[in-house]
Design a protein around this motif. Structure first.
Motif, PDB file in Angstrom:
ATOM      1  N   UNK A 146       4.755 -37.718  31.580  1.00 27.32           N
ATOM      2  CA  UNK A 146       4.014 -36.881  30.636  1.00 27.32           C
ATOM      3  C   UNK A 146       4.290 -35.412  30.929  1.00 27.32           C
ATOM      4  N   UNK A 147       4.404 -34.618  29.880  1.00 27.25           N
ATOM      5  CA  UNK A 147       4.649 -33.187  30.030  1.00 27.25           C
ATOM      6  C   UNK A 147       3.374 -32.356  29.904  1.00 27.25           C
ATOM      7  N   UNK A 148       2.216 -33.018  29.985  1.00 27.52           N
ATOM      8  CA  UNK A 148       0.959 -32.279  29.880  1.00 27.52           C
ATOM      9  C   UNK A 148       0.801 -31.336  31.078  1.00 27.52           C
ATOM     10  N   UNK A 149       0.713 -30.062  30.807  1.00 27.33           N
ATOM     11  CA  UNK A 149       0.570 -29.042  31.850  1.00 27.33           C
ATOM     12  C   UNK A 149      -0.836 -28.472  31.836  1.00 27.33           C
ATOM     13  N   UNK A 150      -1.161 -27.721  32.877  1.00 26.46           N
ATOM     14  CA  UNK A 150      -2.450 -27.032  32.898  1.00 26.46           C
ATOM     15  C   UNK A 150      -2.562 -26.087  31.706  1.00 26.46           C
ATOM     16  N   UNK A 151      -1.467 -25.402  31.373  1.00 28.10           N
ATOM     17  CA  UNK A 151      -1.479 -24.480  30.237  1.00 28.10           C
ATOM     18  C   UNK A 151      -1.762 -25.221  28.932  1.00 28.10           C
ATOM     19  N   UNK A 185     -15.400 -26.289  32.314  1.00 26.16           N
ATOM     20  CA  UNK A 185     -14.435 -25.396  31.666  1.00 26.16           C
ATOM     21  C   UNK A 185     -13.334 -24.928  32.610  1.00 26.16           C
ATOM     22  N   UNK A 186     -13.590 -24.911  33.918  1.00 24.91           N
ATOM     23  CA  UNK A 186     -12.606 -24.412  34.883  1.00 24.91           C
ATOM     24  C   UNK A 186     -11.744 -25.526  35.480  1.00 24.91           C
ATOM     25  N   UNK A 187     -11.729 -26.703  34.851  1.00 29.22           N
ATOM     26  CA  UNK A 187     -11.032 -27.848  35.427  1.00 29.22           C
ATOM     27  C   UNK A 187      -9.817 -28.284  34.604  1.00 29.22           C
ATOM     28  N   UNK A 188      -9.167 -27.340  33.955  1.00 31.76           N
ATOM     29  CA  UNK A 188      -8.011 -27.695  33.123  1.00 31.76           C
ATOM     30  C   UNK A 188      -6.893 -28.335  33.945  1.00 31.76           C
ATOM     31  N   UNK A 189      -6.671 -27.858  35.171  1.00 32.44           N
ATOM     32  CA  UNK A 189      -5.591 -28.408  35.994  1.00 32.44           C
ATOM     33  C   UNK A 189      -5.862 -29.864  36.349  1.00 32.44           C
ATOM     34  N   UNK A 190      -7.082 -30.161  36.777  1.00 28.96           N
ATOM     35  CA  UNK A 190      -7.418 -31.549  37.113  1.00 28.96           C
ATOM     36  C   UNK A 190      -7.437 -32.435  35.872  1.00 28.96           C
TER      37      UNK A 190
END
Length: 296
Positions: free
Chosen positions: A180-185, A160-165
């Motif tokens: 790609x514009x996929x961000x951590x947010x 759950x804490x790996x959104x950035x990776x």
């Protein structure tokens, strides 16, 4: 028997997802274009970039959602109509024509959704057979191969804490044509959107701890069907079988979670055959295709 009048609610931006998913899940069958995971992924992953231009309308009969239309692009319609209320397809198409912007209006349906196709054709839409299309592919989960992970790599579900990776591997896999514009947010939004489950979101990890491939499955528990969306392999790690590895690992996890079959929707035309070849190598079999329709 007279049908009760339906009530329409219009939404702007991100609102309305739960209503849309409710109808998709209640009416889903193998002949449906959309799985509830399609909506979760598309609306969550694009929320920060596209939500400002989205228009959505939902029709209810009493407290039950019976139809919806979504302008996922200013001039492009996706819709779901309760098959028991086919007359509402005409209502949704009329709303689309009155609401949409752009010189060319278009809509997408699955070829098996005859009640939607009839409404579009009656309104003047015609098939555009030169356009790219997608083909639903199906696999039963009772006889899956085991993933064979290359030396120096490992496969596991995301935490759950790996959104950035998780966002980083998506960008690494989906930046071939344009960045790609996929961000951590945005990835965090995906990971907080029902029915996301981290145990069905799998990655291949290298010795440095970087994610180099990923596969996400959305489970509809009511129908025991998982949607594979999306899958990607970082460009530097392609041609090593990692697409098969991460898909099979996620499919095994889907079976453990109660799924009995899975569907994936790669391009069906020859403009991009690589994804179709990957899924068929795992055991997915092609089914119905999508249709692209234009007004006029």
């Amino acid at each position: 028997m007279m049908l009760r009048p339906v009530q329409m609610t219009e939404y702007a931006g991100r609102e309305g997802l739960a209503d849309m998913q409710e109808l998709v899940q209640r009416t889903w069958s193998p002949t449906s274009r959309l799985h509830l995971g399609d909506l979760a992924w598309e609306r969550a992953s694009n929320a920060s970039r596209s939500a400002g231009s989205w228009r959505t309308a939902v029709w209810r009969d009493g407290g039950q959602v019976v139809a919806w239309g979504w302008l996922e692009q200013p001039g492009h319609l996706l819709m779901t109509i309760d098959p028991a209320r086919p007359e509402l397809a005409d209502v949704v198409v009329r709303w689309f024509r009155e609401t949409a912007e752009g010189e060319q209006l278009a809509a997408g349906v699955l070829e098996t959704e005859q009640h939607l196709l009839d409404a579009l054709v009656s309104a003047g839409f015609r098939r555009d057979d030169a356009a790219p299309y997608f083909t639903h592919h199906w696999i039963s989960l009772d006889a899956l191969d085991k993933p064979v992970v290359p030396d120096g790599l490992s496969v596991r579900p995301v935490r759950a804490d790996e959104a950035a990776k998780r966002a980083a591997v998506h960008r690494a896999a989906w930046s071939d044509v344009q960045p790609s514009k996929m961000s951590e947010e945005s990835m965090a939004t995906v990971m907080s959107t029902w029915p996301y489950r981290s145990e069905l979101d799998w990655v291949v990890e290298n010795e440095a701890g970087e994610f180099v491939a990923s596969a996400l499955i959305w489970l509809d528990e009511q129908h025991q069907v998982g949607l594979v969306e999306p899958v990607g392999v970082a460009t530097a790690y392609r041609r090593r079988g990692l697409g098969q590895v991460v898909n099979l690992a996620a499919l095994h996890a889907l079976r453990e979670a109660g799924g009995t079959r899975a569907v994936v929707c790669p391009r069906g035309d020859d403009g991009y055959p690589q994804a179709r070849a990957l899924y068929q190598s795992i055991g997915f079999q092609p089914g119905s295709r999508t249709l692209h329709l234009l007004l006029g």
